[in-house]
Motif scaffolding. Structure first.
Motif, PDB file in Angstrom:
ATOM      1  N   GLY A  27       0.693  -1.268   0.183  1.00  0.00           N
ATOM      2  CA  GLY A  27      -0.034  -0.120  -0.014  1.00  0.00           C
ATOM      3  C   GLY A  27       0.541   1.380   0.091  1.00  0.00           C
ATOM      4  N   GLN A  28       2.132   1.099  -0.400  1.00  0.00           N
ATOM      5  CA  GLN A  28       2.981   2.171  -0.373  1.00  0.00           C
ATOM      6  C   GLN A  28       2.863   3.182  -1.620  1.00  0.00           C
ATOM      7  OE1 GLN A  28       6.872   1.490   0.776  1.00  0.00           O
ATOM      8  NE2 GLN A  28       6.212   0.437   2.404  1.00  0.00           N
ATOM      9  N   THR A  29       2.301   2.524  -2.471  1.00  0.00           N
ATOM     10  CA  THR A  29       2.084   3.229  -4.083  1.00  0.00           C
ATOM     11  C   THR A  29       1.105   2.460  -4.683  1.00  0.00           C
ATOM     12  OG1 THR A  29       2.999   4.270  -6.101  1.00  0.00           O
ATOM     13  CG2 THR A  29       3.626   1.730  -5.257  1.00  0.00           C
ATOM     14  N   GLU A  30       0.688   3.113  -5.771  1.00  0.00           N
ATOM     15  CA  GLU A  30      -0.354   2.461  -6.466  1.00  0.00           C
ATOM     16  C   GLU A  30      -0.308   1.736  -7.764  1.00  0.00           C
ATOM     17  OE1 GLU A  30      -3.525   5.168  -7.484  1.00  0.00           O
ATOM     18  OE2 GLU A  30      -4.066   5.698  -5.311  1.00  0.00           O
ATOM     19  N   GLU A  31       0.927   1.937  -8.502  1.00  0.00           N
ATOM     20  CA  GLU A  31       1.224   1.134  -9.595  1.00  0.00           C
ATOM     21  C   GLU A  31       2.860   1.092  -9.914  1.00  0.00           C
ATOM     22  OE1 GLU A  31       0.771   4.829 -12.952  1.00  0.00           O
ATOM     23  OE2 GLU A  31      -0.692   3.300 -12.826  1.00  0.00           O
ATOM     24  N   ILE A  32       3.188   0.297 -10.708  1.00  0.00           N
ATOM     25  CA  ILE A  32       4.726  -0.090 -11.004  1.00  0.00           C
ATOM     26  C   ILE A  32       4.917   0.897 -12.080  1.00  0.00           C
ATOM     27  CG2 ILE A  32       6.541  -1.490 -11.691  1.00  0.00           C
ATOM     28  CD1 ILE A  32       4.973  -3.770 -10.450  1.00  0.00           C
ATOM     29  N   GLU A  33       6.196   1.693 -11.712  1.00  0.00           N
ATOM     30  CA  GLU A  33       6.511   2.721 -12.734  1.00  0.00           C
ATOM     31  C   GLU A  33       7.626   2.464 -13.797  1.00  0.00           C
ATOM     32  OE1 GLU A  33       7.177   6.379 -10.784  1.00  0.00           O
ATOM     33  OE2 GLU A  33       4.856   6.491 -10.140  1.00  0.00           O
ATOM     34  N   VAL A  34       7.834   1.056 -13.986  1.00  0.00           N
ATOM     35  CA  VAL A  34       9.098   0.561 -14.680  1.00  0.00           C
ATOM     36  C   VAL A  34       8.286   0.023 -16.100  1.00  0.00           C
ATOM     37  CG1 VAL A  34      10.947  -0.925 -14.838  1.00  0.00           C
ATOM     38  CG2 VAL A  34      10.490   0.234 -12.737  1.00  0.00           C
ATOM     39  N   SER A  35       9.017  -0.079 -16.980  1.00  0.00           N
ATOM     40  CA  SER A  35       8.487  -0.837 -18.473  1.00  0.00           C
ATOM     41  C   SER A  35       9.382  -0.986 -19.398  1.00  0.00           C
ATOM     42  CB  SER A  35       7.111   0.103 -19.078  1.00  0.00           C
ATOM     43  OG  SER A  35       7.752   1.434 -19.535  1.00  0.00           O
ATOM     44  N   GLY A  36       9.218  -1.674 -20.701  1.00  0.00           N
ATOM     45  CA  GLY A  36      10.290  -1.866 -21.596  1.00  0.00           C
ATOM     46  C   GLY A  36      11.169  -2.905 -21.044  1.00  0.00           C
ATOM     47  N   THR A  37      12.502  -2.553 -21.828  1.00  0.00           N
ATOM     48  CA  THR A  37      13.643  -3.481 -21.499  1.00  0.00           C
ATOM     49  C   THR A  37      14.815  -2.574 -21.187  1.00  0.00           C
ATOM     50  OG1 THR A  37      14.123  -3.821 -23.592  1.00  0.00           O
ATOM     51  CG2 THR A  37      12.711  -5.402 -22.510  1.00  0.00           C
ATOM     52  N   ALA A  38      15.656  -3.091 -20.388  1.00  0.00           N
ATOM     53  CA  ALA A  38      16.920  -2.123 -20.194  1.00  0.00           C
ATOM     54  C   ALA A  38      18.276  -2.958 -20.247  1.00  0.00           C
ATOM     55  CB  ALA A  38      16.930  -1.433 -18.768  1.00  0.00           C
ATOM     56  N   TYR A  39      19.007  -2.463 -21.337  1.00  0.00           N
ATOM     57  CA  TYR A  39      20.490  -3.018 -21.715  1.00  0.00           C
ATOM     58  C   TYR A  39      21.152  -2.238 -22.647  1.00  0.00           C
ATOM     59  CZ  TYR A  39      18.735  -4.390 -26.216  1.00  0.00           C
ATOM     60  OH  TYR A  39      18.544  -4.545 -27.813  1.00  0.00           O
ATOM     61  N   TYR A  40      22.366  -2.391 -22.501  1.00  0.00           N
ATOM     62  CA  TYR A  40      23.324  -1.607 -23.475  1.00  0.00           C
ATOM     63  C   TYR A  40      23.489  -2.379 -24.435  1.00  0.00           C
ATOM     64  CZ  TYR A  40      24.499   1.366 -19.398  1.00  0.00           C
ATOM     65  OH  TYR A  40      24.534   2.341 -18.378  1.00  0.00           O
ATOM     66  N   GLU A  41      23.404  -1.795 -25.726  1.00  0.00           N
ATOM     67  CA  GLU A  41      23.535  -2.392 -27.083  1.00  0.00           C
ATOM     68  C   GLU A  41      25.140  -2.492 -27.427  1.00  0.00           C
ATOM     69  OE1 GLU A  41      21.272  -1.265 -30.552  1.00  0.00           O
ATOM     70  OE2 GLU A  41      19.439  -0.819 -29.067  1.00  0.00           O
ATOM     71  N   ASP A  42      25.688  -3.440 -26.708  1.00  0.00           N
ATOM     72  CA  ASP A  42      27.190  -3.764 -27.053  1.00  0.00           C
ATOM     73  C   ASP A  42      27.370  -4.957 -27.662  1.00  0.00           C
ATOM     74  OD1 ASP A  42      26.658  -5.539 -24.992  1.00  0.00           O
ATOM     75  OD2 ASP A  42      27.807  -4.095 -23.460  1.00  0.00           O
ATOM     76  N   ASP A  43      28.435  -5.350 -27.672  1.00  0.00           N
ATOM     77  CA  ASP A  43      28.791  -6.760 -28.207  1.00  0.00           C
ATOM     78  C   ASP A  43      28.733  -7.936 -27.312  1.00  0.00           C
ATOM     79  OD1 ASP A  43      29.460  -5.365 -30.732  1.00  0.00           O
ATOM     80  OD2 ASP A  43      31.545  -5.231 -30.102  1.00  0.00           O
ATOM     81  N   SER A  44      28.019  -7.758 -26.108  1.00  0.00           N
ATOM     82  CA  SER A  44      28.050  -8.712 -25.337  1.00  0.00           C
ATOM     83  C   SER A  44      27.255  -9.877 -25.637  1.00  0.00           C
ATOM     84  CB  SER A  44      27.897  -8.222 -24.015  1.00  0.00           C
ATOM     85  OG  SER A  44      26.540  -7.843 -23.780  1.00  0.00           O
ATOM     86  N   PRO A  45      27.298 -11.218 -25.188  1.00  0.00           N
ATOM     87  CA  PRO A  45      26.335 -12.033 -25.474  1.00  0.00           C
ATOM     88  C   PRO A  45      24.914 -11.701 -25.040  1.00  0.00           C
ATOM     89  CG  PRO A  45      28.389 -13.175 -24.696  1.00  0.00           C
ATOM     90  CD  PRO A  45      28.331 -11.480 -24.714  1.00  0.00           C
ATOM     91  N   PHE A  46      24.964 -11.039 -23.814  1.00  0.00           N
ATOM     92  CA  PHE A  46      23.564 -10.821 -23.072  1.00  0.00           C
ATOM     93  C   PHE A  46      22.886  -9.733 -24.224  1.00  0.00           C
ATOM     94  CE2 PHE A  46      20.662  -8.024 -20.823  1.00  0.00           C
ATOM     95  CZ  PHE A  46      20.243  -8.948 -19.774  1.00  0.00           C
ATOM     96  N   ALA A  47      23.693  -8.895 -24.638  1.00  0.00           N
ATOM     97  CA  ALA A  47      23.122  -7.909 -25.423  1.00  0.00           C
ATOM     98  C   ALA A  47      22.508  -8.757 -26.769  1.00  0.00           C
ATOM     99  CB  ALA A  47      23.754  -6.716 -25.778  1.00  0.00           C
ATOM    100  N   ALA A  48      23.356  -9.533 -27.302  1.00  0.00           N
ATOM    101  CA  ALA A  48      23.055 -10.473 -28.419  1.00  0.00           C
ATOM    102  C   ALA A  48      21.778 -11.295 -28.353  1.00  0.00           C
ATOM    103  CB  ALA A  48      24.187 -11.053 -29.014  1.00  0.00           C
ATOM    104  N   PHE A  49      21.650 -11.765 -27.289  1.00  0.00           N
ATOM    105  CA  PHE A  49      20.405 -12.417 -26.960  1.00  0.00           C
ATOM    106  C   PHE A  49      18.999 -11.518 -26.854  1.00  0.00           C
ATOM    107  CE2 PHE A  49      17.215 -14.174 -23.993  1.00  0.00           C
ATOM    108  CZ  PHE A  49      16.939 -15.388 -24.404  1.00  0.00           C
TER     109      PHE A  49
END
Length: 440
Positions: A27-49
């Motif tokens: 009950g501390q807030t009414e909605e989550i204010e996060v959306s989309g995805t967050a990552y750096y577009e680098d050459d890492s396997p994580f970004a590639a996935f």
């Protein structure tokens, strides 16, 4: 290090999402204010996935929920502790403890809580993402661990493919090791095609397989044949032991850049009902979309001639064969089955193979070539040795010849003569004959 920046960003992102849901829940807030995805577009396997699969917000959070215990074991415990400073349980969050892992392992219920809260329609949407029809499951990326009968399906752990965990963390995927869960052994060789002496007809058929490996992607994708023919290739190698079946499979992998795994079907088949299928399922699930060459040795252990069904054992044996055939035919890489005798294989299965290749005992001229190619150049060959005569007199496989050469090489090293004469050679050959139970 290659994934560290993106993993740090991902963990901070997930922390914001989970904290937002906990604030809503308490009950501390009414909605989550996060959306989309967050990552750096680098050459890492994580970004590639992420760039390859383009997950939605819900899918991205699910991936992070499953990945986080592999990175920070106390991640979820610490977040919950901030809202329950005096301790206590939060059953709505879901999660389980592992046999060794002491932190919270997220479950399907955890995903529903974080992404949907108490909103029923949204919770059902999350359940749909974790179904067998979703691309997570279809591509063997993420799934729910099965639960005991009668328990809610969503109480199963979120399981992220172990190879994907390696890829997203250390950036490389190690080859699986032989074990009960993976009954296959990676095989490789330092030898080359020039070291292998085969019958010309056998050699020609092997080249046909090599052509398939090289040009299959072009045929299926660029030429549009994927909708007309099955993606994989199935071959049967038959011939006496020591005639080059395993070495040929290994060289095919070496010269086409494919890993080769040897499966001894006599070790996979279990006397316990259903265990053989489980063993094979784990193997094929691991191999899917890897372009591995699967080499099944002792194929007659499961593909032998069938008998009439007299009892439950015969019935389940036929089910095992049917299951293996189905997995082999749906596998999109090269499958090679090997047996000593073609007659050991039920004729009903023969039509399933694109090619059937005979590995005969080498002829005289082939045995002569094997002798001359196998002997180390450091050994002096006495004048009384006529390789054509030796090859004509002694019928041997390539493996048997190698055994004789090995023995002779050790002996000439031991007596420091570095010389091989006819008497020593023939004595070594007769020794090999005796070992194999053969007589002149």
């Amino acid at each position: 290090m290659v994934n560290a920046v993106n993993l740090t960003t991902a963990l901070n992102y997930l922390r914001s999402v989970v904290t937002g849901r906990l604030k809503v829940h308490f009950g501390q807030t009414e909605e989550i204010e996060v959306s989309g995805t967050a990552y750096y577009e680098d050459d890492s396997p994580f970004a590639a996935f992420i760039k390859t699969y383009q997950p939605s917000f819900d899918e991205y959070v699910l991936l992070l929920l499953a990945l986080t215990p592999h990175l920070q074991p106390r991640f979820f415990n610490q977040l919950i502790a901030k809202f329950l400073p005096e301790g206590g349980d939060l059953p709505e969050f879901g999660g389980v403890k592992g046999a060794s892992h002491r932190g919270i392992i997220p479950t399907g219920e955890t995903a529903q809580f974080v992404l949907a809260g108490d909103e029923l329609s949204k919770r059902i949407d999350i359940q749909s993402i974790l179904s067998h029809e979703h691309w997570f499951s279809q591509k063997h990326i993420l799934w729910l661990e099965p639960v005991h009968e009668g328990e809610p399906a969503m109480s199963g752990r979120l399981v992220l493919d172990a190879e994907l965990v390696e890829q997203l963390t250390i950036g490389v995927v190690s080859r699986p090791r032989f074990s009960i869960d993976f009954p296959a052994e990676h095989i490789e060789t330092a030898m080359e095609w020039s070291d292998l002496v085969l019958h010309p007809g056998t050699q020609r058929q092997i080249r046909e397989i090599e052509h398939w490996i090289t040009h299959n992607d072009t045929l299926l994708q660029d030429w549009g044949m994927g909708k007309r023919i099955k993606p994989g290739y199935r071959a049967l190698f038959f011939g006496p032991p020591g005639t080059g079946k395993t070495l040929t499979a290994t060289l095919l992998g070496k010269h086409t850049g494919k890993d080769v795994f040897r499966i001894d079907l006599s070790r996979v088949v279990s006397k316990y009902i259903g265990e053989t299928e489980k063993n094979l399922s784990r193997l094929f699930d691991k191999a899917e979309n890897k372009s591995w060459i699967l080499f099944f040795d002792e194929a007659d252990a499961i593909f032998g001639k069938r008998t009439d069904i007299r009892d439950a054992h015969d019935k389940y044996a036929n089910q095992e064969v049917a299951y293996l055939l189905q997995r082999i035919e749906s596998y999109n890489g090269l499958v090679i089955l090997a047996t000593n005798q073609r007659s050991n294989i039920d004729e009903a299965f023969i039509r399933r193979f694109q090619t059937i290749i005979h590995f005969p005992i080498p002829r005289t001229e082939e045995r002569q070539a094997i002798w001359q190619r196998t002997l180390p150049t450091q050994i002096h060959i006495a004048d009384d040795i006529d390789w054509q005569q030796i090859a004509a007199r002694f019928e041997m496989t390539g493996a048997s010849i190698l055994n004789v050469v090995h023995y002779c090489a050790v002996e000439v090293l031991a007596d420091k003569s570095r010389s091989l004469d006819r008497k020593r050679l023939e004595s070594a050959i007769l020794r090999e004959y005796a070992k194999e139970g053969k007589v002149l």
